[in-house]
Motif scaffolding. Structure first.
Motif, PDB file in Angstrom:
ATOM      1  N   GLY A 147      -5.948  -6.363  19.070  1.00  0.00           N
ATOM      2  CA  GLY A 147      -6.342  -6.179  17.674  1.00  0.00           C
ATOM      3  C   GLY A 147      -5.832  -4.869  17.099  1.00  0.00           C
ATOM      4  O   GLY A 147      -5.428  -4.811  15.928  1.00  0.00           O
ATOM      5  N   THR A 148      -5.816  -3.830  17.900  1.00  0.00           N
ATOM      6  CA  THR A 148      -5.319  -2.536  17.416  1.00  0.00           C
ATOM      7  C   THR A 148      -3.812  -2.595  17.143  1.00  0.00           C
ATOM      8  O   THR A 148      -3.333  -2.017  16.155  1.00  0.00           O
ATOM      9  N   VAL A 149      -3.077  -3.303  17.995  1.00  0.00           N
ATOM     10  CA  VAL A 149      -1.639  -3.488  17.741  1.00  0.00           C
ATOM     11  C   VAL A 149      -1.439  -4.228  16.417  1.00  0.00           C
ATOM     12  O   VAL A 149      -0.631  -3.819  15.565  1.00  0.00           O
ATOM     13  N   PHE A 150      -2.205  -5.291  16.216  1.00  0.00           N
ATOM     14  CA  PHE A 150      -2.097  -6.062  14.969  1.00  0.00           C
ATOM     15  C   PHE A 150      -2.488  -5.201  13.763  1.00  0.00           C
ATOM     16  O   PHE A 150      -1.836  -5.235  12.726  1.00  0.00           O
ATOM     17  N   CYS A 151      -3.553  -4.427  13.909  1.00  0.00           N
ATOM     18  CA  CYS A 151      -4.029  -3.602  12.791  1.00  0.00           C
ATOM     19  C   CYS A 151      -2.985  -2.539  12.425  1.00  0.00           C
ATOM     20  O   CYS A 151      -2.744  -2.272  11.245  1.00  0.00           O
ATOM     21  N   GLY A 152      -2.344  -1.957  13.439  1.00  0.00           N
ATOM     22  CA  GLY A 152      -1.279  -0.990  13.179  1.00  0.00           C
ATOM     23  C   GLY A 152      -0.139  -1.632  12.408  1.00  0.00           C
ATOM     24  O   GLY A 152       0.415  -1.041  11.460  1.00  0.00           O
ATOM     25  N   LEU A 153       0.210  -2.863  12.793  1.00  0.00           N
ATOM     26  CA  LEU A 153       1.285  -3.567  12.091  1.00  0.00           C
ATOM     27  C   LEU A 153       0.879  -3.923  10.658  1.00  0.00           C
ATOM     28  O   LEU A 153       1.727  -3.927   9.757  1.00  0.00           O
ATOM     29  N   VAL A 154      -0.401  -4.204  10.451  1.00  0.00           N
ATOM     30  CA  VAL A 154      -0.883  -4.471   9.088  1.00  0.00           C
ATOM     31  C   VAL A 154      -0.637  -3.249   8.204  1.00  0.00           C
ATOM     32  O   VAL A 154      -0.134  -3.359   7.079  1.00  0.00           O
ATOM     33  N   LEU A 155      -0.975  -2.069   8.729  1.00  0.00           N
ATOM     34  CA  LEU A 155      -0.798  -0.836   7.956  1.00  0.00           C
ATOM     35  C   LEU A 155       0.687  -0.573   7.676  1.00  0.00           C
ATOM     36  O   LEU A 155       1.067  -0.198   6.558  1.00  0.00           O
ATOM     37  N   VAL A 156       1.529  -0.796   8.694  1.00  0.00           N
ATOM     38  CA  VAL A 156       2.965  -0.513   8.531  1.00  0.00           C
ATOM     39  C   VAL A 156       3.612  -1.507   7.558  1.00  0.00           C
ATOM     40  O   VAL A 156       4.324  -1.105   6.624  1.00  0.00           O
ATOM     41  N   THR A 157       3.350  -2.806   7.767  1.00  0.00           N
ATOM     42  CA  THR A 157       3.972  -3.799   6.877  1.00  0.00           C
ATOM     43  C   THR A 157       3.432  -3.679   5.449  1.00  0.00           C
ATOM     44  O   THR A 157       4.170  -3.872   4.486  1.00  0.00           O
ATOM     45  N   GLY A 158       2.159  -3.317   5.336  1.00  0.00           N
ATOM     46  CA  GLY A 158       1.590  -3.117   4.001  1.00  0.00           C
ATOM     47  C   GLY A 158       2.239  -1.952   3.290  1.00  0.00           C
ATOM     48  O   GLY A 158       2.514  -2.007   2.091  1.00  0.00           O
ATOM     49  N   SER A 159       2.505  -0.900   4.056  1.00  0.00           N
ATOM     50  CA  SER A 159       3.152   0.274   3.468  1.00  0.00           C
ATOM     51  C   SER A 159       4.579  -0.058   3.021  1.00  0.00           C
ATOM     52  O   SER A 159       5.025   0.348   1.938  1.00  0.00           O
ATOM     53  N   ILE A 160       5.287  -0.812   3.865  1.00  0.00           N
ATOM     54  CA  ILE A 160       6.672  -1.195   3.526  1.00  0.00           C
ATOM     55  C   ILE A 160       6.685  -2.118   2.304  1.00  0.00           C
ATOM     56  O   ILE A 160       7.576  -2.022   1.452  1.00  0.00           O
ATOM     57  N   TRP A 161       5.697  -2.991   2.193  1.00  0.00           N
ATOM     58  CA  TRP A 161       5.601  -3.872   1.019  1.00  0.00           C
ATOM     59  C   TRP A 161       5.209  -3.073  -0.229  1.00  0.00           C
ATOM     60  O   TRP A 161       5.695  -3.335  -1.334  1.00  0.00           O
ATOM     61  N   GLY A 162       4.339  -2.072  -0.059  1.00  0.00           N
ATOM     62  CA  GLY A 162       3.841  -1.310  -1.196  1.00  0.00           C
ATOM     63  C   GLY A 162       4.899  -0.454  -1.879  1.00  0.00           C
ATOM     64  O   GLY A 162       4.833  -0.218  -3.088  1.00  0.00           O
ATOM     65  N   ARG A 163       5.900  -0.006  -1.107  1.00  0.00           N
ATOM     66  CA  ARG A 163       6.920   0.883  -1.696  1.00  0.00           C
ATOM     67  C   ARG A 163       7.682   0.213  -2.847  1.00  0.00           C
ATOM     68  O   ARG A 163       7.755   0.775  -3.947  1.00  0.00           O
ATOM     69  N   PRO A 164       8.231  -0.991  -2.665  1.00  0.00           N
ATOM     70  CA  PRO A 164       8.932  -1.608  -3.802  1.00  0.00           C
ATOM     71  C   PRO A 164       7.994  -2.187  -4.868  1.00  0.00           C
ATOM     72  O   PRO A 164       8.365  -2.248  -6.045  1.00  0.00           O
ATOM     73  N   VAL A 165       6.788  -2.613  -4.469  1.00  0.00           N
ATOM     74  CA  VAL A 165       5.911  -3.305  -5.423  1.00  0.00           C
ATOM     75  C   VAL A 165       5.016  -2.319  -6.175  1.00  0.00           C
ATOM     76  O   VAL A 165       4.826  -2.435  -7.388  1.00  0.00           O
ATOM     77  N   TRP A 166       4.436  -1.346  -5.466  1.00  0.00           N
ATOM     78  CA  TRP A 166       3.540  -0.372  -6.101  1.00  0.00           C
ATOM     79  C   TRP A 166       4.217   0.971  -6.357  1.00  0.00           C
ATOM     80  O   TRP A 166       3.595   1.884  -6.893  1.00  0.00           O
ATOM     81  N   ASN A 167       5.449   1.087  -5.852  1.00  0.00           N
ATOM     82  CA  ASN A 167       6.193   2.344  -5.980  1.00  0.00           C
ATOM     83  C   ASN A 167       5.542   3.487  -5.207  1.00  0.00           C
ATOM     84  O   ASN A 167       5.629   4.652  -5.600  1.00  0.00           O
ATOM     85  N   THR A 168       4.862   3.152  -4.125  1.00  0.00           N
ATOM     86  CA  THR A 168       4.282   4.192  -3.256  1.00  0.00           C
ATOM     87  C   THR A 168       4.148   3.639  -1.839  1.00  0.00           C
ATOM     88  O   THR A 168       3.872   2.455  -1.658  1.00  0.00           O
ATOM     89  N   TRP A 169       4.349   4.530  -0.846  1.00  0.00           N
ATOM     90  CA  TRP A 169       4.157   4.111   0.549  1.00  0.00           C
ATOM     91  C   TRP A 169       2.681   4.029   0.904  1.00  0.00           C
ATOM     92  O   TRP A 169       2.274   3.242   1.739  1.00  0.00           O
ATOM     93  N   TRP A 170       1.905   4.914   0.280  1.00  0.00           N
ATOM     94  CA  TRP A 170       0.484   5.032   0.668  1.00  0.00           C
ATOM     95  C   TRP A 170      -0.309   5.563  -0.501  1.00  0.00           C
ATOM     96  O   TRP A 170       0.191   6.406  -1.254  1.00  0.00           O
ATOM     97  N   GLU A 171      -1.537   5.094  -0.663  1.00  0.00           N
ATOM     98  CA  GLU A 171      -2.390   5.573  -1.746  1.00  0.00           C
ATOM     99  C   GLU A 171      -3.759   5.925  -1.159  1.00  0.00           C
ATOM    100  O   GLU A 171      -4.513   5.042  -0.751  1.00  0.00           O
ATOM    101  N   TRP A 172      -4.046   7.234  -1.103  1.00  0.00           N
ATOM    102  CA  TRP A 172      -5.285   7.674  -0.443  1.00  0.00           C
ATOM    103  C   TRP A 172      -6.534   7.197  -1.176  1.00  0.00           C
ATOM    104  O   TRP A 172      -7.603   7.108  -0.583  1.00  0.00           O
ATOM    105  N   GLY A 173      -6.414   6.900  -2.458  1.00  0.00           N
ATOM    106  CA  GLY A 173      -7.601   6.473  -3.215  1.00  0.00           C
ATOM    107  C   GLY A 173      -7.881   4.986  -3.123  1.00  0.00           C
ATOM    108  O   GLY A 173      -8.888   4.509  -3.667  1.00  0.00           O
TER     109      GLY A 173
END
Lengths: 52, 241
Positions: free
Chosen positions: B76-102
């Motif tokens: 589960g931790t491996v999967f969760c890490g991949l969720v964070l990484v793939t989400g970040s990669i998806w967020g860069r072109p769509v939200w124009n940010t790698w990460w949003e602390w808020g």
């Protein structure tokens, strides 16, 4: 197609990570199998409530 | 097959603005969601299994539950890490940010990942194995409480997240897009099951190898020491033996 770099990175990291993790699990299993007697290589035997 | 559906047969997310006529949407970045969303759901499944097995550890105290909990937490931790990484990669072109602390969903997912990373660190500590198992089980049961927060955060704090609200429950997607996403769930579910099975086997073999090594060491010690001395060293008397 747009965002090719992001697609390669996302899919590549996912498939690569899962592949490497699966390979390491199989290799760890094989190494550990060699260290236990044949009768203990599966998880079918009952070890009792405290795993004695 | 999932790759063919995700990259060839499904369309990119391109929409036309009703007033300006300009194209907008996720374009081809939407194809990242065919791995990101199934990974997220399978993370819930793995951590849920870990929580159930942790209850088993506390109630039944058998090695089977303990090895299952450990295996589910690691996968589960491996999967969760991949969720964070793939989400970040998806967020860069769509939200124009790698990460949003808020973003509440990002933060609750990060907290979930860190708590199960802590669980795995706790499992590696030395000490009485039964005590470590019970403490880890308690940590898992606390950590899993974060899953409803991750899942419902987009509904409960809709103004504090960049994520869209639930589209699956309301069936806002359909046809080949929905089919491809469902196939993604099936494929990731099969990968999760395979990894869980093999990680369980590794955990079980680790216990067997340790038991075998201890038994071999005792047998070796007995072989090189006279019987009477061995009995004295383990506290046995002639009468008991």
């Amino acid at each position: 197609m747009t965002h090719v770099g992001y697609l390669i990175a996302g899919w590549g990291i996912t498939l690569g990570t899962l592949g490497i993790y699966a390979f390491r699990l199989v290799r760890r299993g094989r190494n550990l199998s060699a260290r236990v007697p044949d009768a203990h290589r599966r998880w079918l035997e009952d070890q009792g409530p405290n795993g004695a | 097959m999932l790759g063919v559906l995700a990259f060839v047969l499904t369309d990119a997310d391109v929409r036309i603005h009703p007033t300006t006529g300009e194209e907008f949407g996720q374009f081809d970045a939407v194809r990242l969601l065919y791995v990101h969303v199934p990974l997220a759901v399978m993370t819930y499944v793995a951590f849920g299994l870990c929580a159930v097995a942790s209850l088993g550890v506390l109630i039944r105290r058998t090695p089977w539950w303990d090895v299952t909990a450990h295996a589910a937490a690691e996968v589960g931790t491996v999967f969760c890490g991949l969720v964070l990484v793939t989400g970040s990669i998806w967020g860069r072109p769509v939200w124009n940010t790698w990460w949003e602390w808020g973003d509440v969903r990002l933060m609750t997912t990060l907290v979930l990942f860190l708590m199960f990373a802590g669980y795995l660190a706790l499992r590696r500590t030395t000490g009485d194995p039964r005590s470590v198992s019970r403490r880890a089980a308690v940590v898992a049961l606390v950590a899993v409480l974060d899953i409803p927060l991750v899942n419902r955060s987009v509904e409960w704090w809709e103004n504090r997240t960049l994520h869209q609200q639930s589209t699956l429950n309301d069936l806002k997607i359909e046809d080949l897009t929905l089919f491809t996403l469902m196939l993604g769930f099936l494929m990731m579910g099969m990968v999760l099951a395979w990894l869980l099975l093999h990680r369980f086997r590794v955990g079980w073999l680790e216990r067997a190898a340790l038991d075998h090594a201890v038994a071999a060491a005792i047998a070796e010690r007995r072989a090189e020491t006279p019987d009477a001395e061995v009995r004295r060293s383990v506290g046995e008397t002639e009468d008991r033996s």
